[in-house]
Write a protein that holds these residues in place. Structure first.
Motif, PDB file in Angstrom:
ATOM      1  N   THR A   1     -15.783 -22.746  12.652  1.00 15.64           N
ATOM      2  CA  THR A   1     -15.162 -23.294  13.417  1.00 15.64           C
ATOM      3  C   THR A   1     -13.849 -23.784  12.804  1.00 15.64           C
ATOM      4  OG1 THR A   1     -16.903 -25.303  12.390  1.00 15.64           O
ATOM      5  CG2 THR A   1     -17.061 -24.944  14.439  1.00 15.64           C
ATOM      6  N   ASP A   2     -13.904 -24.472  11.337  1.00 15.76           N
ATOM      7  CA  ASP A   2     -13.362 -24.472  10.524  1.00 15.76           C
ATOM      8  C   ASP A   2     -12.235 -24.016  10.036  1.00 15.76           C
ATOM      9  OD1 ASP A   2     -12.909 -26.798   7.285  1.00 15.76           O
ATOM     10  OD2 ASP A   2     -12.892 -24.725   7.468  1.00 15.76           O
ATOM     11  N   LEU A   3     -12.323 -22.705   9.976  1.00 14.72           N
ATOM     12  CA  LEU A   3     -11.078 -21.340  10.098  1.00 14.72           C
ATOM     13  C   LEU A   3     -10.808 -21.676  11.414  1.00 14.72           C
ATOM     14  CD1 LEU A   3      -9.872 -19.169   8.000  1.00 14.72           C
ATOM     15  CD2 LEU A   3     -11.773 -17.879   9.631  1.00 14.72           C
ATOM     16  N   ILE A   4     -11.418 -21.958  12.292  1.00 18.18           N
ATOM     17  CA  ILE A   4     -10.379 -21.822  14.073  1.00 18.18           C
ATOM     18  C   ILE A   4      -8.566 -22.633  13.512  1.00 18.18           C
ATOM     19  CG2 ILE A   4     -10.025 -22.573  15.972  1.00 18.18           C
ATOM     20  CD1 ILE A   4     -12.895 -20.763  16.130  1.00 18.18           C
ATOM     21  N   SER A   5      -9.414 -24.534  13.179  1.00 16.19           N
ATOM     22  CA  SER A   5      -9.252 -26.008  13.188  1.00 16.19           C
ATOM     23  C   SER A   5      -8.126 -25.895  11.696  1.00 16.19           C
ATOM     24  CB  SER A   5      -9.780 -27.053  12.674  1.00 16.19           C
ATOM     25  OG  SER A   5     -10.516 -26.630  11.973  1.00 16.19           O
TER      26      SER A   5
ATOM     27  N   HIS B   1      -1.957 -20.023   3.049  1.00 13.96           N
ATOM     28  CA  HIS B   1      -2.029 -19.925   1.943  1.00 13.96           C
ATOM     29  C   HIS B   1      -1.298 -18.432   1.718  1.00 13.96           C
ATOM     30  CE1 HIS B   1      -4.090 -23.687   0.909  1.00 13.96           C
ATOM     31  NE2 HIS B   1      -3.868 -23.901  -0.163  1.00 13.96           N
ATOM     32  N   LEU B   2      -1.999 -17.647   2.203  1.00 15.91           N
ATOM     33  CA  LEU B   2      -2.007 -15.819   2.822  1.00 15.91           C
ATOM     34  C   LEU B   2      -0.452 -15.832   2.949  1.00 15.91           C
ATOM     35  CD1 LEU B   2      -4.293 -15.224   5.031  1.00 15.91           C
ATOM     36  CD2 LEU B   2      -4.468 -15.081   2.689  1.00 15.91           C
ATOM     37  N   LEU B   3       0.383 -16.788   2.688  1.00 19.89           N
ATOM     38  CA  LEU B   3       1.906 -16.002   2.978  1.00 19.89           C
ATOM     39  C   LEU B   3       2.266 -16.547   1.571  1.00 19.89           C
ATOM     40  CD1 LEU B   3       3.237 -18.057   6.572  1.00 19.89           C
ATOM     41  CD2 LEU B   3       3.379 -15.037   5.646  1.00 19.89           C
ATOM     42  N   THR B   4       1.446 -17.669   0.782  1.00 15.32           N
ATOM     43  CA  THR B   4       2.661 -17.959  -0.277  1.00 15.32           C
ATOM     44  C   THR B   4       1.509 -16.479  -1.627  1.00 15.32           C
ATOM     45  OG1 THR B   4       0.791 -19.341  -1.209  1.00 15.32           O
ATOM     46  CG2 THR B   4       2.741 -19.740   0.264  1.00 15.32           C
ATOM     47  N   GLY B   5       1.078 -15.815  -1.623  1.00 17.77           N
ATOM     48  CA  GLY B   5       0.400 -14.590  -2.063  1.00 17.77           C
ATOM     49  C   GLY B   5      -0.857 -14.545  -2.350  1.00 17.77           C
ATOM     50  N   ALA B   6      -1.277 -15.755  -1.775  1.00 20.86           N
ATOM     51  CA  ALA B   6      -3.182 -15.962  -1.663  1.00 20.86           C
ATOM     52  C   ALA B   6      -3.885 -14.347  -1.451  1.00 20.86           C
ATOM     53  CB  ALA B   6      -3.521 -17.203  -1.920  1.00 20.86           C
ATOM     54  N   THR B   7      -4.513 -14.153  -1.985  1.00 20.58           N
ATOM     55  CA  THR B   7      -5.965 -13.294  -1.068  1.00 20.58           C
ATOM     56  C   THR B   7      -6.538 -14.094  -0.331  1.00 20.58           C
ATOM     57  OG1 THR B   7      -7.513 -13.504  -2.797  1.00 20.58           O
ATOM     58  CG2 THR B   7      -6.113 -11.856  -3.505  1.00 20.58           C
ATOM     59  N   ARG B   8      -7.612 -13.373   0.592  1.00 19.85           N
ATOM     60  CA  ARG B   8      -7.835 -14.001   1.473  1.00 19.85           C
ATOM     61  C   ARG B   8      -9.031 -14.966   0.869  1.00 19.85           C
ATOM     62  NH1 ARG B   8     -11.062  -8.334   3.574  1.00 19.85           N
ATOM     63  NH2 ARG B   8     -11.407  -7.164   2.284  1.00 19.85           N
ATOM     64  N   TRP B   9      -9.814 -14.194  -0.398  1.00 22.50           N
ATOM     65  CA  TRP B   9     -11.024 -15.053  -1.361  1.00 22.50           C
ATOM     66  C   TRP B   9     -10.185 -16.468  -1.863  1.00 22.50           C
ATOM     67  CZ3 TRP B   9     -14.875 -13.181   0.972  1.00 22.50           C
ATOM     68  CH2 TRP B   9     -15.047 -11.966   1.401  1.00 22.50           C
ATOM     69  N   GLU B  10      -9.269 -16.613  -1.767  1.00 24.51           N
ATOM     70  CA  GLU B  10      -8.337 -17.865  -2.686  1.00 24.51           C
ATOM     71  C   GLU B  10      -7.648 -18.538  -1.154  1.00 24.51           C
ATOM     72  OE1 GLU B  10      -5.915 -15.942  -6.527  1.00 24.51           O
ATOM     73  OE2 GLU B  10      -4.847 -16.088  -4.271  1.00 24.51           O
ATOM     74  N   ALA B  11      -7.732 -18.352  -0.086  1.00 20.02           N
ATOM     75  CA  ALA B  11      -6.883 -18.746   1.289  1.00 20.02           C
ATOM     76  C   ALA B  11      -8.290 -19.579   1.775  1.00 20.02           C
ATOM     77  CB  ALA B  11      -6.667 -18.049   2.259  1.00 20.02           C
ATOM     78  N   LEU B  12      -9.956 -18.462   1.319  1.00 15.64           N
ATOM     79  CA  LEU B  12     -10.551 -19.481   2.148  1.00 15.64           C
ATOM     80  C   LEU B  12     -11.295 -19.825   1.863  1.00 15.64           C
ATOM     81  CD1 LEU B  12     -11.818 -15.887   4.498  1.00 15.64           C
ATOM     82  CD2 LEU B  12     -10.442 -18.428   5.479  1.00 15.64           C
ATOM     83  N   ALA B  13     -11.639 -20.167  -0.491  1.00 14.09           N
ATOM     84  CA  ALA B  13     -12.761 -20.842  -0.311  1.00 14.09           C
ATOM     85  C   ALA B  13     -12.635 -22.382  -0.191  1.00 14.09           C
ATOM     86  CB  ALA B  13     -11.728 -20.734  -2.058  1.00 14.09           C
ATOM     87  N   PRO B  14     -12.078 -23.037  -0.166  1.00  9.75           N
ATOM     88  CA  PRO B  14     -12.188 -24.401   0.630  1.00  9.75           C
ATOM     89  C   PRO B  14     -13.168 -24.781   1.880  1.00  9.75           C
ATOM     90  CG  PRO B  14      -9.697 -23.751   0.440  1.00  9.75           C
ATOM     91  CD  PRO B  14     -10.277 -23.006   0.007  1.00  9.75           C
TER      92      PRO B  14
ATOM     93  N   ARG C   1     -17.391 -25.861   2.198  1.00  4.20           N
ATOM     94  CA  ARG C   1     -17.488 -26.991   3.338  1.00  4.20           C
ATOM     95  C   ARG C   1     -18.205 -25.860   4.363  1.00  4.20           C
ATOM     96  NH1 ARG C   1     -11.635 -27.964   2.906  1.00  4.20           N
ATOM     97  NH2 ARG C   1     -11.390 -26.685   3.870  1.00  4.20           N
ATOM     98  N   ALA C   2     -18.942 -24.571   4.155  1.00  3.40           N
ATOM     99  CA  ALA C   2     -19.262 -24.151   4.810  1.00  3.40           C
ATOM    100  C   ALA C   2     -20.812 -24.378   4.476  1.00  3.40           C
ATOM    101  CB  ALA C   2     -19.790 -22.682   5.008  1.00  3.40           C
ATOM    102  N   ALA C   3     -20.916 -24.029   3.092  1.00  2.58           N
ATOM    103  CA  ALA C   3     -22.043 -23.469   2.131  1.00  2.58           C
ATOM    104  C   ALA C   3     -22.691 -25.055   1.659  1.00  2.58           C
ATOM    105  CB  ALA C   3     -21.923 -23.322   0.779  1.00  2.58           C
ATOM    106  N   ASN C   4     -21.264 -26.398   1.866  1.00  5.17           N
ATOM    107  CA  ASN C   4     -21.997 -27.392   1.869  1.00  5.17           C
ATOM    108  C   ASN C   4     -22.683 -28.314   3.389  1.00  5.17           C
ATOM    109  OD1 ASN C   4     -21.021 -27.792  -0.843  1.00  5.17           O
ATOM    110  ND2 ASN C   4     -19.312 -28.817  -0.559  1.00  5.17           N
ATOM    111  N   ALA C   5     -22.035 -27.741   4.205  1.00  4.36           N
ATOM    112  CA  ALA C   5     -22.725 -27.990   4.840  1.00  4.36           C
ATOM    113  C   ALA C   5     -24.226 -27.616   6.296  1.00  4.36           C
ATOM    114  CB  ALA C   5     -22.070 -27.729   6.511  1.00  4.36           C
ATOM    115  N   GLY C   6     -24.026 -25.938   5.124  1.00  5.57           N
ATOM    116  CA  GLY C   6     -25.457 -25.918   5.670  1.00  5.57           C
ATOM    117  C   GLY C   6     -26.512 -25.643   4.271  1.00  5.57           C
ATOM    118  N   LEU C   7     -26.471 -26.487   3.397  1.00  5.50           N
ATOM    119  CA  LEU C   7     -27.352 -26.737   2.799  1.00  5.50           C
ATOM    120  C   LEU C   7     -27.518 -28.260   2.483  1.00  5.50           C
ATOM    121  CD1 LEU C   7     -26.388 -25.137  -0.691  1.00  5.50           C
ATOM    122  CD2 LEU C   7     -28.275 -24.612   0.329  1.00  5.50           C
TER     123      LEU C   7
END
Length: 264
Positions: free
Chosen positions: A152-156, A164-177, A181-187
């Motif tokens: 849901t966060d990725l969709i929104s 972020h990806l267009l500025t040269g970030a990798t998928r892991w860098e762009a998805l880190a936030p 948030r997903a890890a915090n929500a699950g825990l």
């Protein structure tokens, strides 16, 4: 003294479900159907598992214990997928949650049975099945919440991630936030449970032991052991599930692949 409530006493406690249903109808809250289905499922499932456990605990069969564990995993995997607003398509929708939940719960349970509790035999269903159920149930909740938060966060926030990806970030860098948030929500559920245990609430296992006449200090030790194990199983399964989902929702060209989500 062992507390053994009669059937009519158990049924009498259900009056509070009826009260909740009445409030829902009066205030148009819309949870009567969900609560009713959940209550009926709970009664049927607990009644059946009571009959099954009576046979398994008597036989102490490794095969029957494994069979019950497989059924538990299969149902829990479906629940993980069903609790998500936008689950992954195909086998990933069921397989990712099921596999990570099984890995986390089984790893922690094997440690508990062979290192800390050490029943004889190690697969004694009197210990293995309840322990596995506690690990699995909590991992199921954490993974379901975490995966749902990720999608849901990725969709929104798709536009921000793609920027972020267009500025040269990798998928892991762009998805880190989003992954944080997903890890915090699950825990959050298990962290809240640990923070409140002993002051706000007495957990079910500890309460059951005290009601059965166990020494409170012994009940506390068992409960601490269980809480540590549950947190470990939830955390391990959740982290792997989040990384797996992030990997699936991107590709090698560092593009977002929301087409791999099942969306209404």
């Amino acid at each position: 003294m062992t507390i053994d409530p009669e059937n009519w006493e158990v049924a009498l406690a259900a009056i509070f479900l009826i009260l909740n249903a009445a409030l829902s109808l009066a205030l148009n809250l819309g949870f009567v159907r969900q609560m009713t289905i959940a209550a009926v499922r709970m009664v049927i499932q607990l009644s059946l598992i009571g009959l099954v456990l009576d046979v398994i605990l008597t036989s102490k069969s490794a095969g029957l214990t494994a069979l019950v564990a497989c059924v538990m995993v299969g149902v829990a995997g479906y629940e993980v997928m069903a609790r998500q607003e936008a689950p992954l398509k195909g086998i990933w929708g069921y397989g990712l949650g099921t596999g990570t939940m099984l890995f986390g719960a089984a790893l922690v349970m094997m440690f508990a049975l062979n290192v800390t509790i050490q029943p004889e035999p190690w697969y004694d269903p009197r210990y293995a099945i309840p322990m596995f159920g506690m690990m699995l149930g909590n991992a199921m909740t954490g993974i379901a919440v975490g995966l749902n938060a990720l999608s849901t966060d990725l969709i929104s926030r798709r536009a921000a991630v793609e920027a972020h990806l267009l500025t040269g970030a990798t998928r892991w860098e762009a998805l880190a936030p989003t992954m944080r948030r997903a890890a915090n929500a699950g825990l959050i559920p298990i962290i809240n449970a640990m923070a409140a245990t002993g002051v706000v609430s007495l957990p079910g296992m500890m309460t059951g032991q005290i009601l059965a006449g166990a020494d409170p200090a012994q009940a506390v030790r068992y409960q601490l052991l269980v809480m540590f194990l549950i947190t470990g199983a939830t955390g391990i399964g959740l982290v792997i599930a989040i990384f797996g989902a992030a990997l699936r929702l991107t590709d090698n060209r560092h593009r977002i692949r929301l087409d791999r989500l099942k969306r209404d």
